[in-house]
Scaffold this motif. Structure first.
Motif, mmCIF file in Angstrom:
data_model
loop_
_atom_site.group_PDB
_atom_site.id
_atom_site.type_symbol
_atom_site.label_atom_id
_atom_site.label_comp_id
_atom_site.label_asym_id
_atom_site.label_seq_id
_atom_site.Cartn_x
_atom_site.Cartn_y
_atom_site.Cartn_z
ATOM 1 N N THR A 144 5.858 11.584 1.027
ATOM 2 C CA THR A 144 4.530 11.279 1.563
ATOM 3 C C THR A 144 3.846 10.231 0.691
ATOM 4 O OG1 THR A 144 3.499 13.049 0.292
ATOM 5 C CG2 THR A 144 4.313 13.602 2.517
ATOM 6 N N ALA A 145 2.776 9.649 1.230
ATOM 7 C CA ALA A 145 2.038 8.620 0.495
ATOM 8 C C ALA A 145 1.447 9.148 -0.812
ATOM 9 C CB ALA A 145 0.943 8.031 1.391
ATOM 10 N N SER B 268 0.854 -1.184 0.000
ATOM 11 C CA SER B 268 0.000 0.000 0.000
ATOM 12 C C SER B 268 0.893 1.238 0.000
ATOM 13 C CB SER B 268 -0.907 -0.004 1.236
ATOM 14 O OG SER B 268 -0.131 0.045 2.415
ATOM 15 N N ARG C 97 1.253 3.776 2.011
ATOM 16 C CA ARG C 97 1.901 4.206 3.261
ATOM 17 C C ARG C 97 3.095 3.325 3.613
ATOM 18 N NH1 ARG C 97 -0.007 1.161 7.592
ATOM 19 N NH2 ARG C 97 -1.785 -0.192 7.119
ATOM 20 N N HIS C 98 3.060 2.045 3.215
ATOM 21 C CA HIS C 98 4.201 1.181 3.516
ATOM 22 C C HIS C 98 5.448 1.592 2.740
ATOM 23 C CE1 HIS C 98 1.551 -2.321 5.187
ATOM 24 N NE2 HIS C 98 1.769 -1.361 6.063
ATOM 25 N N SER D 143 11.154 6.790 3.909
ATOM 26 C CA SER D 143 11.540 7.771 4.930
ATOM 27 C C SER D 143 12.602 7.194 5.853
ATOM 28 C CB SER D 143 10.305 8.198 5.733
ATOM 29 O OG SER D 143 9.355 8.824 4.891
ATOM 30 N N ALA E 157 6.076 4.562 1.503
ATOM 31 C CA ALA E 157 6.448 5.898 1.984
ATOM 32 C C ALA E 157 7.192 5.813 3.308
ATOM 33 C CB ALA E 157 5.193 6.762 2.130
ATOM 34 N N GLY E 158 6.701 4.948 4.211
ATOM 35 C CA GLY E 158 7.380 4.804 5.499
ATOM 36 C C GLY E 158 8.761 4.201 5.353
#
Length: 704
Positions: free
Chosen positions: A135-136, A119, A121-122, A128, A124-125
């Protein structure tokens, strides 16, 4: 100078009509123009009337006073405004992102996202954490720019294909065309997925008033112990585009499959095809209509005899069931018709199936079948060979024809086999076989009944993993609890091996073995012992049936086996009555001695995971004692004795060594025989004629 209310009203009306049609720059310049025309205080009034900040209006005034050239068409702001793109600031951002989302293509099996959901957010995290601040939404934009999109799996890989797959497809097509050209019926058959009748979630959605969904159970596997299940078995008529569904409530067996075809023929087939002489059935290679099932072919033979049709069956190769016509011409439309609708009763199932239609003219009929179709029915190889089945030259295991009975006896139907099974169970309850009276047998059954019910419930609990699931229909076992007690007694009495019971009852060895194992465990728990029989040991079903009915297979004299001949008084040195009494005296202590020795060898009680005491002996305990008596009598050599009992010399020698201590402990005197026979043929020939001591009548004595 104060601005009048009339001017303010006109200004608000112009803004309401004009501003929604302008872009950001055009709105700013239009507001600045009005402010300049109003003069002092115009900026504040325009900003208040339009609902924007005064800074925006002043910025437009400055742009008008600066006299800048109009922007190119399509642009709102001058080039160079805003922050730089993330990939422009960080040149390694895109390569790092591609390495995350394409670990296989990049050759990176150790990627942090190799086994996680990709997904936005995974990634993006993880980026980072690697030092790429992103960002997502930016990750989503970059993925789209590089040709990525949200996708599911595509069912395109068909695995290993059978080498004869295409040839079988062509052969089926030829058979279908040939039957259709002749006006003969062609049907496609298969069983649909089993469904539970309850308020359970169903895939799909249907139109309902807003905020009023159908309330169902929160877990799809929960249905309670009293909920019924249904099994739709479909028959699709390829010629008429008509579906016929038989909704069963018991088990999806071969008997149920053929019963569905039989009911279709009686309800629709013979009416739609009154002049038919042949029937072509296309079916999958597995399931209840598998080409490997003997019961499927035996039931079809019975149907062919009843209907007078030449039944031809063509099976699709393994893993090609989706090509069967019924899958995409009938079942798929039924599934679409009951999407999002819980199946709460038989009426709902039948009406929903019957209401299925298509724009191409599909019509469907549905009927309820409350018949019993238990599992475990067996058809022997010998019975299969008697059926009028002709394999085709092409792919004979998948293509075969079954002729009407003709000159051969018609194959028995399922109800006929059930009636024969009941008669056989009544025959096995003979007191001579079970060693107890009818009242004693009934008392034992009543004593074990509560424990059998508890054992069955425990078994169901283990099978369903502790969940409460539907059990209706699963209690229609082939053997009742009372029947299991009876066959266990017959088996433990060592009247016959398990294979004979399978042949007599028409039940497969797994069902027989499980019944004997479970009942033997209950007998051991309640310390109930079954004394082995010393009367006969039958190795063939026809011998046991002939002995119980008093006639041989031909219907004339009583059948006399070789082992029964070995009890001849000339060989044993005692009458058959005395021998029978001696065997009854010795068989119990002998069985106890053997069990004690096995207990020591295995280091404890019998394990529950084993066969539960189901013996695999080549000869019975009574045969072992009889062989030892003949050995001590020295009527023949050890090799000849082993040949007569059909076992190896080592097996016989072990049996003799086990029995000799029992004979010595009971001080049984065995006198040597007057005659010693060299071969088994000589021994049998010597006792072939009756003699004075034989109950069959007088005759000559054997010569030495």
């Amino acid at each position: 100078m104060r601005i009048s209310d009339e001017v303010c009203g006109q200004l608000a009306l112009r803004f309401e009509v004009l501003l929604p049609h302008l872009n950001e720059r055009q709105r700013r310049l239009a507001l600045a123009t009005e402010a300049r025309l109003l003069g002092h205080g115009g900026v504040r009034l325009v900003a208040r009337t339009a609902g924007v900040s005064e800074t925006t209006v002043r910025k437009g005034v400055f742009e008008l006073e600066a006299g800048d050239e109009p922007l190119p068409e399509g642009r709102v702001r001058r080039p160079g405004g805003g922050r730089m793109l993330a990939e422009a600031v960080d040149q390694q951002l895109v390569p790092a992102l591609m390495a995350l989302v394409e670990p296989d293509e990049r050759g990176d099996p150790m990627s942090p996202l190799r086994w996680t959901t990709k997904s936005l957010r995974h990634p993006a995290g993880e980026l980072s954490r690697q030092g790429h601040r992103v960002t997502a939404p930016t990750v989503g934009r970059l993925l789209k720019e590089h040709g990525f999109s949200l996708q599911g799996t595509a069912k395109t890989l068909e695995g290993d294909q059978h080498p004869d797959r295409d040839a079988q497809f062509r052969y089926i097509n030829e058979q279908v065309k040939e039957h259709q050209a002749a006006g003969e019926p062609v049907i496609s058959v298969d069983a649909k997925k089993k469904e539970q009748l309850a308020l359970l979630p169903m895939a799909g959605r249907e139109w309902r008033p807003a905020g009023q969904p159908v309330e169902v159970e929160d877990h799809s596997f929960f249905a309670g112990p009293s909920v019924e299940t249904v099994i739709p078995y479909g028959i699709y008529d390829m010629n008429a585009n008509i579906g016929w569904v038989n909704v069963g409530v018991d088990h999806d067996t071969a008997a149920f499959a053929v019963s569905s075809i039989r009911r279709w023929w009686q309800a629709r087939g013979r009416r739609d095809y009154p002049a038919a002489s042949r029937l072509l059935i296309t079916a999958d290679a597995g399931g209840s209509n598998s080409y490997r099932y003997r019961l499927w072919k035996a039931e079809l033979a019975a149907f062919a005899a009843e209907s007078g049709l030449m039944v031809t069956v063509c099976h699709f190769p393994p893993s090609t069931s989706k090509w069967n016509k019924i899958e995409h011409r009938l079942f798929s439309h039924i599934t679409m018709n009951w999407r999002g609708r819980p199946l709460t009763s038989h009426e709902v199932v039948l009406n929903t199936i019957a209401a299925t239609t298509t724009r191409t003219g599909l019509r469907v009929e549905a009927v309820l079948d409350q018949g019993s179709y238990p599992t475990g029915i067996a058809v022997s190889r010998e019975q299969l060979q008697t059926l009028p089945i002709t394999a085709h030259a092409d792919h004979s295991k998948w293509n075969y024809s079954i002729a009407p009975a003709g000159g051969t006896a018609p194959a028995p139907r399922a109800d006929e086999r059930a009636a024969a099974r009941r008669r056989t169970l009544h025959m096995l309850a003979d007191p001579r076989l079970i060693g107890m009276t009818t009242s004693e047998l009934d008392a034992l059954r009543a004593q074990l009944a509560p424990a059998q019910e508890a054992q069955a419930e425990q078994r169901r609990y283990v099978l369903r993993g502790g969940r409460r699931v539907a059990t209706t229909g699963r209690s229609r076992a082939l053997l009742s609890d009372a029947d299991e007690v009876l066959i266990t007694i017959v088996y433990l009495r060592q009247v016959c091996p398990q294979k004979v019971l399978c042949d007599l009852l028409g039940i497969n060895p797994v069902t027989i073995g499980q019944a004997i194992k479970a009942t033997r465990q209950l007998l051991d728990e309640q310390k109930i012992s079954i004394t082995p029989s010393v009367v006969r040991y039958f190795t063939r079903a026809e011998d046991l049936r002939a002995w119980a009915t008093g006639t041989d297979p031909a219907g004339s004299a009583p059948a006399i086996s070789t082992r029964h001949s070995l009890t001849d008084p000339t060989l044993t040195g005692m009458s058959r009555e005395a021998l029978h009494a001696l065997l009854e005296e010795l068989i119990v202590p002998y069985a106890a001695l053997i069990e004690q020795r096995r207990h020591r060898q295995r280091g404890g009680d019998r394990r529950l995971g084993t066969r539960g005491g189901v013996f695999r002996q080549k000869i019975t305990d009574g045969d072992r004692i009889l062989a030892t008596i003949l050995y001590r009598r020295r009527v023949c050599t050890l090799n000849t004795l082993a040949e007569l009992f059909g076992i190896s010399c080592s097996t016989l020698w072990n049996a003799i060594n086990d029995v000799l201590p029992i004979l010595d402990a009971h001080r049984v005197t065995i006198t040597p025989a007057e005659c010693r026979h060299a071969t088994a043929a000589d021994l049998l020939a010597a006792i072939d004629e009756p003699h004075p001591e034989d109950p069959r009548g007088g005759g000559r004595q054997p010569t030495c």
